[in-house]
Design an enzyme around this catalytic site. Sequence first.
Site, PDB file in Angstrom:
ATOM      1  N   TYR A  70       0.875  -1.173   0.000  1.00  0.00           N
ATOM      2  CA  TYR A  70       0.000   0.000   0.000  1.00  0.00           C
ATOM      3  C   TYR A  70       0.915   1.226   0.000  1.00  0.00           C
ATOM      4  O   TYR A  70       0.819   2.102   0.861  1.00  0.00           O
ATOM      5  CB  TYR A  70      -0.916   0.004   1.223  1.00  0.00           C
ATOM      6  CG  TYR A  70      -1.929  -1.121   1.285  1.00  0.00           C
ATOM      7  CD1 TYR A  70      -2.234  -1.887   0.163  1.00  0.00           C
ATOM      8  CD2 TYR A  70      -2.608  -1.414   2.467  1.00  0.00           C
ATOM      9  CE1 TYR A  70      -3.173  -2.915   0.218  1.00  0.00           C
ATOM     10  CE2 TYR A  70      -3.552  -2.432   2.536  1.00  0.00           C
ATOM     11  CZ  TYR A  70      -3.828  -3.186   1.410  1.00  0.00           C
ATOM     12  OH  TYR A  70      -4.752  -4.186   1.472  1.00  0.00           O
TER      13      TYR A  70
HETATM   14  C1  FAD Z   1      -8.156  -3.395  -5.682  1.00  0.00           C
HETATM   15  C2  FAD Z   1      -6.914  -3.828  -4.942  1.00  0.00           C
HETATM   16  C3  FAD Z   1      -6.995  -4.910  -4.070  1.00  0.00           C
HETATM   17  C4  FAD Z   1      -5.875  -5.342  -3.369  1.00  0.00           C
HETATM   18  N1  FAD Z   1      -5.980  -6.400  -2.509  1.00  0.00           N
HETATM   19  C5  FAD Z   1      -4.893  -6.817  -1.813  1.00  0.00           C
HETATM   20  C6  FAD Z   1      -4.970  -7.916  -0.901  1.00  0.00           C
HETATM   21  O1  FAD Z   1      -6.024  -8.514  -0.698  1.00  0.00           O
HETATM   22  N2  FAD Z   1      -3.837  -8.285  -0.241  1.00  0.00           N
HETATM   23  C7  FAD Z   1      -2.648  -7.655  -0.429  1.00  0.00           C
HETATM   24  O2  FAD Z   1      -1.659  -8.049   0.194  1.00  0.00           O
HETATM   25  N3  FAD Z   1      -2.542  -6.613  -1.280  1.00  0.00           N
HETATM   26  C8  FAD Z   1      -3.633  -6.184  -1.970  1.00  0.00           C
HETATM   27  N4  FAD Z   1      -3.516  -5.121  -2.837  1.00  0.00           N
HETATM   28  C9  FAD Z   1      -2.193  -4.486  -3.023  1.00  0.00           C
HETATM   29  C10 FAD Z   1      -1.396  -5.265  -4.066  1.00  0.00           C
HETATM   30  O3  FAD Z   1      -0.783  -6.383  -3.446  1.00  0.00           O
HETATM   31  C11 FAD Z   1      -0.290  -4.388  -4.676  1.00  0.00           C
HETATM   32  O4  FAD Z   1      -0.864  -3.259  -5.273  1.00  0.00           O
HETATM   33  C12 FAD Z   1       0.529  -5.173  -5.706  1.00  0.00           C
HETATM   34  O5  FAD Z   1       1.770  -4.516  -5.875  1.00  0.00           O
HETATM   35  C13 FAD Z   1      -0.185  -5.292  -7.023  1.00  0.00           C
HETATM   36  O6  FAD Z   1       0.543  -6.038  -7.958  1.00  0.00           O
HETATM   37  P1  FAD Z   1       0.244  -5.804  -9.518  1.00  0.00           P
HETATM   38  O7  FAD Z   1       1.099  -6.724 -10.302  1.00  0.00           O
HETATM   39  O8  FAD Z   1      -1.226  -5.847  -9.756  1.00  0.00           O
HETATM   40  O9  FAD Z   1       0.682  -4.303  -9.662  1.00  0.00           O
HETATM   41  P2  FAD Z   1       1.767  -3.565 -10.570  1.00  0.00           P
HETATM   42  O10 FAD Z   1       1.417  -2.135 -10.420  1.00  0.00           O
HETATM   43  O11 FAD Z   1       1.812  -4.120 -11.934  1.00  0.00           O
HETATM   44  O12 FAD Z   1       3.141  -3.894  -9.848  1.00  0.00           O
HETATM   45  C14 FAD Z   1       3.351  -3.578  -8.490  1.00  0.00           C
HETATM   46  C15 FAD Z   1       4.842  -3.579  -8.195  1.00  0.00           C
HETATM   47  O13 FAD Z   1       5.397  -4.853  -8.500  1.00  0.00           O
HETATM   48  C16 FAD Z   1       6.423  -4.710  -9.490  1.00  0.00           C
HETATM   49  N5  FAD Z   1       6.396  -5.861 -10.401  1.00  0.00           N
HETATM   50  C17 FAD Z   1       5.328  -6.351 -11.077  1.00  0.00           C
HETATM   51  N6  FAD Z   1       5.714  -7.404 -11.822  1.00  0.00           N
HETATM   52  C18 FAD Z   1       7.044  -7.582 -11.613  1.00  0.00           C
HETATM   53  C19 FAD Z   1       8.005  -8.506 -12.096  1.00  0.00           C
HETATM   54  N7  FAD Z   1       7.681  -9.478 -12.965  1.00  0.00           N
HETATM   55  N8  FAD Z   1       9.283  -8.403 -11.658  1.00  0.00           N
HETATM   56  C20 FAD Z   1       9.629  -7.423 -10.771  1.00  0.00           C
HETATM   57  N9  FAD Z   1       8.752  -6.524 -10.285  1.00  0.00           N
HETATM   58  C21 FAD Z   1       7.473  -6.598 -10.699  1.00  0.00           C
HETATM   59  C22 FAD Z   1       6.107  -3.414 -10.191  1.00  0.00           C
HETATM   60  O14 FAD Z   1       7.241  -2.881 -10.834  1.00  0.00           O
HETATM   61  C23 FAD Z   1       5.616  -2.571  -9.033  1.00  0.00           C
HETATM   62  O15 FAD Z   1       6.700  -2.085  -8.292  1.00  0.00           O
HETATM   63  C24 FAD Z   1      -4.635  -4.669  -3.550  1.00  0.00           C
HETATM   64  C25 FAD Z   1      -4.560  -3.591  -4.425  1.00  0.00           C
HETATM   65  C26 FAD Z   1      -5.680  -3.160  -5.116  1.00  0.00           C
HETATM   66  C27 FAD Z   1      -5.578  -1.980  -6.033  1.00  0.00           C
END
Ligand code: FAD
Length: 542
Positions: free
Chosen positions: A484
Amino acid sequence: MKNADSLVLSILSFALFSTISLATSSQIDASFLRCLTRVSPNAESISRVIYTPRNSSYTSILKSTLQNLRFASSETPKPLVIVTPVDESQIQTVIYCSRKTNIQMRIRGTGHDFEGVSYVSQVPFVLVDMFNLRSIDVDPEARTAWIGAGATLGEVYYAIAQKSKTLGFPAGVWSTVGATGLIGGGGYGILRRKYGLAADNVLDARMIDVNGRILNRNSMGEDLFWAIRGGGASSFGVILSWKINLVSVPKIMTLFEVVTTLEQNGTDIVHRWQTVAPHLPKEVEIRIVVEPIRTDSPADGIGTVLSESSQIRGSKTIRFRIVGSFLGRIDQLLPIIDQAFPELGLKRENCNELSYIQAVLTFSLISPESPLETLLERSSLKIPFKAKSDFVKQPISKRGLNGMWDRLLQTEPQTTNVILTSYGGRMDEISESSIPFPHRAGTLYMMYIRVLMDGDTTKALEWIRGLYSYLAPFTAPRTAYVNYNDFDLGVNNLHDPTSFEQASAWGKKYFKNNFDRLVAVKSKVDPTNFFRHEQSIPVRSC
Ligand SMILES: Cc1cc2nc3c(=O)[nH]c(=O)nc-3n(C[C@H](O)[C@H](O)[C@H](O)COP(=O)(O)OP(=O)(O)OC[C@H]3O[C@@H](n4cnc5c(N)ncnc54)[C@H](O)[C@@H]3O)c2cc1C
Ligand SMILES: *[C@@H]1O[C@H](CO)[C@@H](O)[C@H](O)[C@H]1NC(C)=O
Ligand SMILES: *[C@@H]1O[C@H](CO)[C@@H](O)[C@H](O)[C@H]1NC(C)=O
């Protein structure tokens, strides 16, 4: 007169500046693109996964998983190039050419990052979108799975359910969230009190480092393997896939929900929940969703139970949705709650028995009767928002809670909510330094506060910052959840190196003393600080 002149001047210099920066960026852009096709083992195949603003699908790809609409405006800086690799060598090529032509690289899973780190940068950058690399291979006998870095949680849950009804993975509650972003920062969901975090259940990983080497747990070594499970993967390299440990879930489980308001002793229930919920059996987890609601809208159905006090507060009240789940049947749950938490007044009619995968659907706000394929949908409810988090170590007094409700009632017209998530159970048994995520024993619950930024954004930010500072004495020493992420806590310098002290402002909140080890690992594996963003782990300068 003087003012008008300087206005003209500044417009002129702005125009000049933008033309210059445009020219520079297209030069960078061209040399980067030349490098990609020159270096790639297969120039033709890499050109099929490269999108610049001149390609017609550039915008739709950029927006496909841009989840926080706060970063969707025309002023938000956009990537020079988007690459959607279909094989690992293409990622190696992008890393090589980004370093060579000095453009930054951002990595996107499914774009849920709270501050848009995965798809926004203030300097020229390439966006590597991992959505093509998301194959999943579940081995139900070994109780493990390999998941591609671009997979969503929904895709992971779906693939497991295809093989077994009694295996699950302790990750988040929202199906479109990317598995890699989530694991990279820890990742909690309804199984946290029984099995810990997603990152606690990772057995191996494959990644590409700054030198383009493909590493696994064995070849990366335990320090780096430790760091990527909770320290924010994007500071260390590009994750290709994870090997995860699957856990037992019952065939039938119970979801429950009790709704109450300020007038119906809601504060008493929250106050008691703070100390009860962290000590319940590991099979029970309870969260509380706190929201201001209007009492004059008949649709709520709560208008009928209005008391005088809510009239005074201007036809608004606070609604508390106490939602939980239990890894077992209703008949087992009721006596547990009756004994430990009678104030909740949980009744059979508040409970619902479902299969684990139906519970997964429900938490993503999908009807449990929907086809499981709904979990495969990658597009999400996109909204503009700002959020903050903390971990609460001491119960907050009723007076303290009431002060929070007062602030929630003040919001007009913005939509806000607070979600309180109980910890304890398995979370307490895992040591603070086991992985970078340190919020373990002694944490009663996590607090998440959010404001929708669909109206006056200045007011919305003032409001959330005001509530956050109000809460300071109740959550001291302050901590935060890296998934977050919150730039109000501080950011790295745009061009100059960031000192350990400066980065500690957010680093110690996210990672406590694990921050020191993260900096040591980072300094070793990425000494030139190639994998960087506003809150990436800094390199130790000596
Ligand atoms: C609607 C919503 C619900 C959520 N629910 C939860 C929950 O229930 N529990 C919880 O713990 N968290 C929750 N989150 C938070 C969530 O865990 C983080 O936002 C997480 O970073 C999202 O991953 P993403 O791949 O979707 O995001 P992205 O924005 O694509 O990536 C997030 C981060 O990870 C990095 N990253 C992505 N892929 C790679 C890769 N292959 N190698 C290296 N780095 C990478 C990105 O560069 C960035 O720094 C929620 C967020 C939202 C918006
Ligand atoms: C984008 O445009 C370039 C130049 O026309 C082209 O070479 C490339 O293949 C296009 N990308 C895709 C994914 O079609
Ligand atoms: C609220 O608390 C009072 C006093 O403890 C009790 O008499 C009353 O029944 C409670 N109301 C509800 C709705 O629980």
